[in-house]
Scaffold this motif. Structure first.
Motif, PDB file in Angstrom:
ATOM      1  N   ALA A  23     -39.896 -18.391 -17.632  1.00  0.00           N
ATOM      2  CA  ALA A  23     -40.751 -17.502 -16.841  1.00  0.00           C
ATOM      3  C   ALA A  23     -41.878 -18.281 -16.170  1.00  0.00           C
ATOM      4  N   SER A  24     -42.461 -19.233 -16.878  1.00  0.00           N
ATOM      5  CA  SER A  24     -43.554 -19.995 -16.271  1.00  0.00           C
ATOM      6  C   SER A  24     -43.049 -20.912 -15.160  1.00  0.00           C
ATOM      7  N   GLY A  27     -42.250 -18.691 -12.311  1.00  0.00           N
ATOM      8  CA  GLY A  27     -43.484 -18.173 -11.737  1.00  0.00           C
ATOM      9  C   GLY A  27     -44.147 -19.144 -10.776  1.00  0.00           C
ATOM     10  N   VAL A  28     -43.857 -20.410 -10.929  1.00  0.00           N
ATOM     11  CA  VAL A  28     -44.373 -21.410 -10.000  1.00  0.00           C
ATOM     12  C   VAL A  28     -43.378 -21.663  -8.864  1.00  0.00           C
ATOM     13  N   SER A  45     -41.616 -11.884  -4.894  1.00  0.00           N
ATOM     14  CA  SER A  45     -41.617 -12.692  -6.117  1.00  0.00           C
ATOM     15  C   SER A  45     -41.355 -11.887  -7.372  1.00  0.00           C
ATOM     16  N   SER A  46     -41.905 -10.682  -7.438  1.00  0.00           N
ATOM     17  CA  SER A  46     -41.786  -9.907  -8.678  1.00  0.00           C
ATOM     18  C   SER A  46     -40.329  -9.591  -9.017  1.00  0.00           C
ATOM     19  N   LEU A  49     -38.780 -12.903 -10.343  1.00  0.00           N
ATOM     20  CA  LEU A  49     -39.347 -13.298 -11.633  1.00  0.00           C
ATOM     21  C   LEU A  49     -38.860 -12.391 -12.758  1.00  0.00           C
ATOM     22  N   THR A  50     -38.777 -11.107 -12.502  1.00  0.00           N
ATOM     23  CA  THR A  50     -38.257 -10.186 -13.512  1.00  0.00           C
ATOM     24  C   THR A  50     -36.806 -10.493 -13.826  1.00  0.00           C
ATOM     25  N   THR A  53     -36.631 -13.784 -15.901  1.00  0.00           N
ATOM     26  CA  THR A  53     -37.114 -13.565 -17.264  1.00  0.00           C
ATOM     27  C   THR A  53     -36.111 -12.771 -18.088  1.00  0.00           C
TER      28      THR A  53
END
Length: 70
Positions: A23-24, A27-28, A45-46, A49-50, A53
């Motif tokens: 996730a990190s 996230g970048v 992005s969301s 990212l979801t 993850t």
């Protein structure tokens, strides 16, 4: 400690570490990639990212559980 099974605790711990690391990194990487491609990172992005993850969490937990507990 909850179930008295050290292997299960190790699987949960490792899956959490893998999931948080993925996730990190996502996230970048995802917002930077979207910005480089010309898209607005705040809008898209969301979703990515979801997805990252959820997929990494699912496969990390079930994969480690299969490898270690079976």
């Amino acid at each position: 400690l909850w179930f008295g099974d050290a292997a299960l605790s190790g699987v949960i711990f490792a899956a959490l570490v893998i999931n948080l690391t993925a996730a990190s990194l996502a996230g970048v990487a995802v917002p930077l990639t979207l910005k480089r491609l010309g898209f607005d990172p705040a809008l898209a992005s969301s979703i990515f990212l979801t997805t990252v993850t959820d997929v990494f969490g699912f496969f990390a937990f079930l994969g480690l559980g299969t490898l270690i507990l079976l």
